[in-house]
Enzyme design. Structure first.
Site, PDB file in Angstrom:
ATOM      1  N   ASP A  27      81.627 -27.844 -72.930  1.00  0.00           N
ATOM      2  CA  ASP A  27      80.811 -29.063 -72.868  1.00  0.00           C
ATOM      3  C   ASP A  27      79.897 -29.130 -74.081  1.00  0.00           C
ATOM      4  O   ASP A  27      78.987 -28.306 -74.234  1.00  0.00           O
ATOM      5  CB  ASP A  27      79.988 -29.047 -71.575  1.00  0.00           C
ATOM      6  CG  ASP A  27      79.508 -30.434 -71.177  1.00  0.00           C
ATOM      7  OD1 ASP A  27      79.651 -31.364 -72.003  1.00  0.00           O
ATOM      8  OD2 ASP A  27      78.993 -30.588 -70.070  1.00  0.00           O
ATOM      9  N   LYS A  57      84.426 -31.446 -74.109  1.00  0.00           N
ATOM     10  CA  LYS A  57      84.013 -32.686 -73.443  1.00  0.00           C
ATOM     11  C   LYS A  57      82.746 -33.184 -74.096  1.00  0.00           C
ATOM     12  O   LYS A  57      81.863 -32.392 -74.453  1.00  0.00           O
ATOM     13  CB  LYS A  57      83.767 -32.451 -71.948  1.00  0.00           C
ATOM     14  CG  LYS A  57      83.333 -33.730 -71.197  1.00  0.00           C
ATOM     15  CD  LYS A  57      82.999 -33.446 -69.738  1.00  0.00           C
ATOM     16  CE  LYS A  57      81.649 -32.775 -69.595  1.00  0.00           C
ATOM     17  NZ  LYS A  57      80.523 -33.656 -69.994  1.00  0.00           N
ATOM     18  N   GLU A  59      79.792 -36.700 -74.023  1.00  0.00           N
ATOM     19  CA  GLU A  59      79.316 -37.863 -73.277  1.00  0.00           C
ATOM     20  C   GLU A  59      79.283 -39.112 -74.140  1.00  0.00           C
ATOM     21  O   GLU A  59      79.042 -39.050 -75.347  1.00  0.00           O
ATOM     22  CB  GLU A  59      77.899 -37.586 -72.743  1.00  0.00           C
ATOM     23  CG  GLU A  59      77.822 -36.444 -71.755  1.00  0.00           C
ATOM     24  CD  GLU A  59      76.400 -36.223 -71.261  1.00  0.00           C
ATOM     25  OE1 GLU A  59      75.514 -37.046 -71.575  1.00  0.00           O
ATOM     26  OE2 GLU A  59      76.168 -35.233 -70.549  1.00  0.00           O
ATOM     27  N   GLU A 126      80.849 -40.141 -63.781  1.00  0.00           N
ATOM     28  CA  GLU A 126      79.742 -39.553 -63.025  1.00  0.00           C
ATOM     29  C   GLU A 126      78.876 -40.635 -62.387  1.00  0.00           C
ATOM     30  O   GLU A 126      78.420 -41.559 -63.069  1.00  0.00           O
ATOM     31  CB  GLU A 126      78.872 -38.661 -63.919  1.00  0.00           C
ATOM     32  CG  GLU A 126      77.702 -38.042 -63.160  1.00  0.00           C
ATOM     33  CD  GLU A 126      77.006 -36.917 -63.897  1.00  0.00           C
ATOM     34  OE1 GLU A 126      76.014 -36.387 -63.357  1.00  0.00           O
ATOM     35  OE2 GLU A 126      77.448 -36.565 -65.010  1.00  0.00           O
TER      36      GLU A 126
END
Length: 227
Positions: A27, A57, A59, A126
Site C-alpha cells: 500500500d 495499491k 488511492e 471503500e
C-alpha cells in the site's frame, strides 16, 4: 498520513516472510506518488525490489490517473482505491461514506472507469453504498473488492486490527469483530503488573540457577569480588 516508505517497506518485508506463497500488495503511503509520475514509478518499484511484493495499491481516481498509467506501463501491477480514501480524508470532510447521492456516485463511476482504462488490474471500493458497488462491479472487467462497500462484488477486505479487536478507540460501521484481542492483552498486562508488584513473579521456576557442580567455586568467586 505520517507513515513513510521505509516503514511500509519494513512491514511488507515482514508480511512476505510470513506469507512466502501469497499474493501480496504493498500500500503506497501518502506523498510516495502524489508529486510526480516518476516518483510514483520509483516508489512502486521499491515495493517489488525491496519487499518482494507482487503489486501496489494507491488511492484516488481521475486525479491520479497518470500515476496509475505510469506504474502499469512500467510493468508493475497496480490496484486502484476510491470512495473513502483515508490519505485524503480531509478533502472529503473526514472519514465519511462516499457516493451516497447521485452526483458523488456518478463521480465514483467515472473514477472507476478511468482507473480500469489506465491499466489497473483491480479496484478497491471503500465505504460506498452496495448499490453503487454492484453497478461498478458489473460495469468493469477487472475485479472489484469491498471494504465497507457491501457484498455484491468480487472480494472482501477488513483491517486485521479491527476484526481482531486490537484497536478500541474507534470501530468503523462496516467492521465485524471476530475477537476482542485487546481485552485479553490488557487483562494479561494487568495481571503481570500485579504479580511483579506483589512479588508473585518471577518465581523460582522462572529462574536459571548456577551449575550444581560449580556451586562452591561460584560462591568463592562472589566472595572474592565483594566490595
Amino acid at each position: 498520513v505520517p507513515v513513510t516508505m521505509e516503514e511500509c517497506i519494513t512491514c511488507c518485508k515482514a508480511v512476505r516472510r510470513g506469507a512466502p506463497n501469497t499474493f501480496c500488495i504493498g500500500d503506497m503511503p501518502f506523498m510516495s506518488y502524489q508529486i510526480s509520475d516518476e516518483d510514483a514509478v520509483y516508489n512502486a518499484g521499491r515495493f517489488l525490489k525491496e519487499a518482494d511484493m507482487d503489486a501496489v495499491k494507491l488511492e484516488g481516481g481521475r486525479r491520479v490517473i497518470t500515476r496509475i498509467k505510469a506504474i502499469a506501463d512500467a510493468g508493475i501491477l497496480v490496484m486502484g482505491h476510491i470512495g473513502l480514501t483515508p490519505q485524503s480524508s480531509g478533502v472529503l470532510g473526514g472519514f465519511k461514506a462516499q457516493g451516497r447521492d447521485p452526483k458523488s456516485a456518478r463521480d465514483l463511476i467515472m473514477d472507476a472507469r478511468a482507473i480500469e482504462e489506465a491499466g489497473a488490474f483491480a479496484l478497491l471500493l471503500e465505504a460506498v453504498p452496495p448499490e453503487l458497488t454492484e453497478f461498478i462491479t458489473k460495469d468493469l472487467s477487472i475485479p472489484v473488492y469491498s471494504i465497507g462497500a457491501g457484498a455484491p462484488c468480487d472480494g472482501q477486505l477488513l483491517i486485521c486490527g479491527d476484526m481482531l479487536g486490537l484497536f478500541q478507540a474507534f470501530t468503523p460501521k462496516f467492521v465485524k469483530k471476530y475477537a476482542n484481542v485487546a481485552e485479553v492483552e490488557t487483562e494479561a498486562f494487568k495481571r503481570y503488573i500485579e504479580d511483579v508488584k506483589t512479588g508473585k513473579f518471577p518465581e523460582d521456576q522462572h529462574c536459571y540457577h548456577i551449575l550444581p557442580e560449580t556451586a562452591e567455586e561460584y560462591q568463592k568467586m562472589l566472595e572474592e569480588l565483594k566490595r
